[in-house]
Design a protein around this motif. Structure first.
Motif, PDB file in Angstrom:
ATOM      1  N   ASP A 135      14.296  13.329 -21.588  1.00 34.17           N
ATOM      2  CA  ASP A 135      13.718  12.247 -22.377  1.00 34.17           C
ATOM      3  C   ASP A 135      12.634  11.551 -21.560  1.00 34.17           C
ATOM      4  O   ASP A 135      12.738  11.453 -20.334  1.00 34.17           O
ATOM      5  CB  ASP A 135      14.783  11.204 -22.729  1.00 34.17           C
ATOM      6  CG  ASP A 135      15.898  11.762 -23.594  1.00 34.17           C
ATOM      7  OD1 ASP A 135      16.890  11.034 -23.805  1.00 34.17           O
ATOM      8  OD2 ASP A 135      15.779  12.923 -24.059  1.00 34.17           O
ATOM      9  N   GLU A 179       9.803   8.019 -21.586  1.00 33.31           N
ATOM     10  CA  GLU A 179       9.376   6.754 -22.189  1.00 33.31           C
ATOM     11  C   GLU A 179       7.959   6.460 -21.735  1.00 33.31           C
ATOM     12  O   GLU A 179       7.654   6.489 -20.540  1.00 33.31           O
ATOM     13  CB  GLU A 179      10.291   5.605 -21.740  1.00 33.31           C
ATOM     14  CG  GLU A 179      11.611   5.560 -22.451  1.00 33.31           C
ATOM     15  CD  GLU A 179      12.358   4.259 -22.158  1.00 33.31           C
ATOM     16  OE1 GLU A 179      13.411   4.060 -22.785  1.00 33.31           O
ATOM     17  OE2 GLU A 179      11.911   3.475 -21.301  1.00 33.31           O
ATOM     18  N   ARG A 192       4.808   3.607 -22.002  1.00 36.52           N
ATOM     19  CA  ARG A 192       4.687   2.176 -22.239  1.00 36.52           C
ATOM     20  C   ARG A 192       3.250   1.791 -22.576  1.00 36.52           C
ATOM     21  O   ARG A 192       2.308   2.369 -22.015  1.00 36.52           O
ATOM     22  CB  ARG A 192       5.142   1.418 -20.992  1.00 36.52           C
ATOM     23  CG  ARG A 192       5.025  -0.098 -21.073  1.00 36.52           C
ATOM     24  CD  ARG A 192       5.331  -0.734 -19.732  1.00 36.52           C
ATOM     25  NE  ARG A 192       4.934  -2.128 -19.687  1.00 36.52           N
ATOM     26  CZ  ARG A 192       5.778  -3.146 -19.781  1.00 36.52           C
ATOM     27  NH1 ARG A 192       7.085  -2.917 -19.918  1.00 36.52           N
ATOM     28  NH2 ARG A 192       5.339  -4.389 -19.737  1.00 36.52           N
ATOM     29  N   SER A 218      10.416   8.216 -31.250  1.00 38.70           N
ATOM     30  CA  SER A 218      10.687   6.879 -31.759  1.00 38.70           C
ATOM     31  C   SER A 218       9.846   5.891 -30.970  1.00 38.70           C
ATOM     32  O   SER A 218       9.384   6.192 -29.866  1.00 38.70           O
ATOM     33  CB  SER A 218      12.174   6.530 -31.647  1.00 38.70           C
ATOM     34  OG  SER A 218      12.572   6.522 -30.286  1.00 38.70           O
ATOM     35  N   THR A 232       7.059   0.688 -26.531  1.00 43.34           N
ATOM     36  CA  THR A 232       7.545   1.871 -25.819  1.00 43.34           C
ATOM     37  C   THR A 232       7.671   3.023 -26.806  1.00 43.34           C
ATOM     38  O   THR A 232       8.300   2.874 -27.862  1.00 43.34           O
ATOM     39  CB  THR A 232       8.923   1.605 -25.178  1.00 43.34           C
ATOM     40  OG1 THR A 232       8.823   0.485 -24.302  1.00 43.34           O
ATOM     41  CG2 THR A 232       9.397   2.810 -24.395  1.00 43.34           C
ATOM     42  N   THR A 292       9.236   6.669 -27.168  1.00 42.60           N
ATOM     43  CA  THR A 292      10.263   7.495 -26.544  1.00 42.60           C
ATOM     44  C   THR A 292      10.282   8.872 -27.178  1.00 42.60           C
ATOM     45  O   THR A 292      10.255   8.994 -28.415  1.00 42.60           O
ATOM     46  CB  THR A 292      11.652   6.847 -26.695  1.00 42.60           C
ATOM     47  OG1 THR A 292      11.637   5.550 -26.085  1.00 42.60           O
ATOM     48  CG2 THR A 292      12.727   7.698 -26.021  1.00 42.60           C
ATOM     49  N   GLN A 303      12.612  12.183 -27.088  1.00 43.01           N
ATOM     50  CA  GLN A 303      13.882  12.733 -26.622  1.00 43.01           C
ATOM     51  C   GLN A 303      13.815  14.260 -26.601  1.00 43.01           C
ATOM     52  O   GLN A 303      13.100  14.880 -27.400  1.00 43.01           O
ATOM     53  CB  GLN A 303      15.000  12.290 -27.568  1.00 43.01           C
ATOM     54  CG  GLN A 303      15.248  10.785 -27.560  1.00 43.01           C
ATOM     55  CD  GLN A 303      16.336  10.376 -28.543  1.00 43.01           C
ATOM     56  OE1 GLN A 303      16.283  10.766 -29.706  1.00 43.01           O
ATOM     57  NE2 GLN A 303      17.305   9.630 -28.070  1.00 43.01           N
ATOM     58  N   THR A 360      12.419  16.588 -24.748  1.00 39.99           N
ATOM     59  CA  THR A 360      11.019  17.019 -24.814  1.00 39.99           C
ATOM     60  C   THR A 360      10.897  18.536 -24.904  1.00 39.99           C
ATOM     61  O   THR A 360      11.690  19.297 -24.329  1.00 39.99           O
ATOM     62  CB  THR A 360      10.240  16.527 -23.594  1.00 39.99           C
ATOM     63  OG1 THR A 360      10.942  16.899 -22.400  1.00 39.99           O
ATOM     64  CG2 THR A 360      10.037  15.032 -23.633  1.00 39.99           C
TER      65      THR A 360
END
Lengths: 117, 113
Positions: free
Chosen positions: A18, A20, A22, A66, A76, A78, A80, A82
């Motif tokens: 996963d 993230e 920003r 998401s 952020t 995200t 999941q 990948t």
């Protein structure tokens, strides 16, 4: 800062992990967009936030993607589990709402280059 | 067919030449953007327009809402103008509905000295 800030600028991740990403929009900008640009492809809309309204998620390619925007500011994105096809530059942009209810000129961040290996 | 079409896809010019990049779209819009992307760099917004014409330095952007067409002109082109130029339309705002940008595939401009 004065512009849209994204972090990290580069991210290499293993398939299945996963990640993230920003985005710090320009202070006071109520609209925030996420786009992605795959190698050799044009820009693709992912998700749009405007103030406290429900986000437009119509561009998210799968349920592995998401995004949140907390406090109407930082966002952020995200991803999941990948996949290699997720490799792209992910761009964030922000803008103000004008007096007619539309958004003004968008200011883009430098993007996060995601590589899934 | 893409909702936003740009032409040409690639353009090579000699320094000093007058350059035109075209954008046609098929959806209702509230505004049109011209963006510039340098190799490896971020995206810079050049213009946002909804009618008429705007000028900034050597750059001029025009839009014809009835014909759903916009042009970006560069006068006295210079090698530093070399970049990808992207046309993007803002879909018509509908009282809280989406305000997303729909992008053309871009025009790669190379200005040779």
């Amino acid at each position: 800062g004065a512009g849209v800030s994204q972090s990290p600028s580069n991210k290499v991740t293993e398939k299945g992990k996963d990640v993230e990403l920003r985005c710090d929009p320009i202070s006071g900008h109520t609209a925030l967009y996420w786009y992605r640009q795959s190698l050799g492809q044009g820009l693709e809309f992912l998700i749009y936030f405007q103030g406290n309204s429900a986000p437009d998620k119509s561009g998210l390619p799968s349920d592995r993607f998401s995004a949140e925007r907390t406090g109407g500011s930082v966002s952020t994105l995200t991803i999941q589990r990948t996949q290699q096809e997720d490799s792209a530059v992910y761009l964030c942009a922000s803008s103000l709402r004008d007096k007619y209810g539309g958004d003004t000129e968008a200011f883009f961040g430098q993007g996060t280059r995601l590589t899934v290996v | 067919k893409n909702e936003v079409e740009q032409s040409p896809q690639n353009l090579t010019a000699q320094e000093g030449e007058f350059i035109t990049i075209n954008c046609s779209y098929s959806v209702g819009i509230s505004a049109l953007h011209w963006l510039q992307q340098h190799p490896g760099g971020g995206i810079v917004s050049l213009f946002m327009l909804s009618s008429g014409k705007k000028k900034h330095g050597r750059l001029i952007a025009t839009i014809n809402i009835q014909e759903k067409h916009s042009s970006l002109h560069i006068t006295a082109s210079h090698p530093r103008d070399s970049a990808v130029y992207i046309c993007a339309v803002r879909s018509k705002w509908d009282g809280g509905a989406t305000n997303k940008l729909i992008f053309g595939t871009g025009t790669l401009l190379a200005v040779q000295p």
